[in-house]
Design a protein around this motif. Sequence first.
Motif, short mmCIF file in Angstrom:
data_model
loop_
_atom_site.label_atom_id
_atom_site.label_comp_id
_atom_site.label_asym_id
_atom_site.label_seq_id
_atom_site.Cartn_x
_atom_site.Cartn_y
_atom_site.Cartn_z
N THR A 183 0.82 -1.22 0.00
CA THR A 183 0.00 0.00 0.00
C THR A 183 0.84 1.27 0.00
O THR A 183 0.60 2.19 -0.79
N ALA A 227 1.51 1.02 -4.22
CA ALA A 227 0.25 1.63 -4.66
C ALA A 227 0.22 3.14 -4.41
O ALA A 227 -0.20 3.90 -5.29
N LEU A 259 -0.27 5.90 -7.42
CA LEU A 259 -1.46 6.75 -7.50
C LEU A 259 -1.08 8.23 -7.45
O LEU A 259 -1.68 9.06 -8.15
N LEU A 303 0.37 9.34 -10.87
CA LEU A 303 -0.70 9.43 -11.86
C LEU A 303 -1.58 10.65 -11.59
O LEU A 303 -2.00 11.35 -12.51
N GLY A 304 -1.83 10.92 -10.30
CA GLY A 304 -2.65 12.08 -9.96
C GLY A 304 -1.95 13.38 -10.26
O GLY A 304 -2.58 14.35 -10.73
N LEU A 328 -7.27 10.33 -7.47
CA LEU A 328 -6.08 9.47 -7.42
C LEU A 328 -5.17 9.87 -6.26
O LEU A 328 -4.61 9.02 -5.57
N GLY A 349 -6.64 8.75 -3.14
CA GLY A 349 -6.36 7.31 -3.04
C GLY A 349 -4.96 7.04 -2.53
O GLY A 349 -4.74 6.12 -1.72
N ALA A 350 -3.99 7.86 -2.97
CA ALA A 350 -2.62 7.72 -2.48
C ALA A 350 -2.55 7.99 -0.98
O ALA A 350 -1.88 7.26 -0.24
N CYS A 383 -3.85 5.04 0.84
CA CYS A 383 -2.86 3.95 0.84
C CYS A 383 -1.80 4.19 1.92
O CYS A 383 -1.43 3.26 2.66
#
Length: 353
Positions: A85, A89, A93, A96-97, A162, A165-166, A169
Amino acid sequence: MKSGQGAICVALTAAALFGAATPLAKELLGSVDPFMLAGLFYLGSGAGLGLGIAWRLLISPGSRSSTGHRINKGELPWLLGAIATGGVAGPALLMLGLSSTPAATSSLLLNLEGVLTAVIAWAIFRENVDIQVFLGMVAIVAGGVILSWHPGSTGMPVGALLIVGACLCWAIDNNLTRKVAANDAMVIACVKGLVAGPVNLAIAIAAGASLPSAGTVAAAMLTGLAGYGVSLVLFVVALRHLGTARTGAYFSVAPLFGVMLSLVIWPALPDLSFSAAALLMALGIWLHVRERHEHRHSHEQLEHTHRHRHDEHHQHEHDFPYSGDEPHTHSHVHLPVTHSHAHFPDIHHRHRH
């Protein structure tokens, strides 16, 4: 709670190192692919700490207090979950974000990590929270919001999600790492770096990126060793003594240290928002430092291994020749006891209230 106050300093030092890595990363991002940079950061962390562990074993090969112990099989799922995580991950994320979200908006969203860390610790792992600690967290997060806020900045919803989401994680990572925090902090951080580094490098190379110059690689790995490696070691030590929510709160002041270093690298007079953020974060830290959580509680029998001194929670015999050196590391048993004293939700006080 003297040991707890020392752990607060450890947590703030971890935040300072991580925060200082941000402006340095900004300098490197101009010439290095984001995934490549993340991979070099983690690889530098893992390799540097690995050399440190090897040196520690070399100078004291037979010492129990220096070699620590192996992570047991029951703890491996927690560690692997934290690596997946937080080391794989989360960075993926985030990168990408960042590709579709302005930096100012990203900085604002990243303050969610401390909030989500505390929410998971309080709601799922049942870590105790007093009103004073809660208000301290609010003040620290509010300072981070002011520090990152730039009116008029907007980002694409997908990119923002995203980044959220990071943060989620990393919040999960923080809480899972708490489960293995009694182990050797250098080993935990080293394993994370050696796994996350190659994974991120593989993602970067698969996407078409190439390794930068040798000088840039060295700079990135050294930055990763300090900002990700040593910082994570200190973070794990703080987790051991303070619990997840409180350590996460102190770590949330990292942006303040990042801005301070930025002002040194790019000299400028700090604006009003910096002063307001600093005051709010100082208020939050003060509220946490003056916390005194004390009540009658019971300890169940517990066997574990960690670095310790012979204090009120460590009164045991040794089944090996003991020289009297403290602190030292070995497997030991805590017998059931009921007593009352001031404490944090450390590895010995994870009881329900």
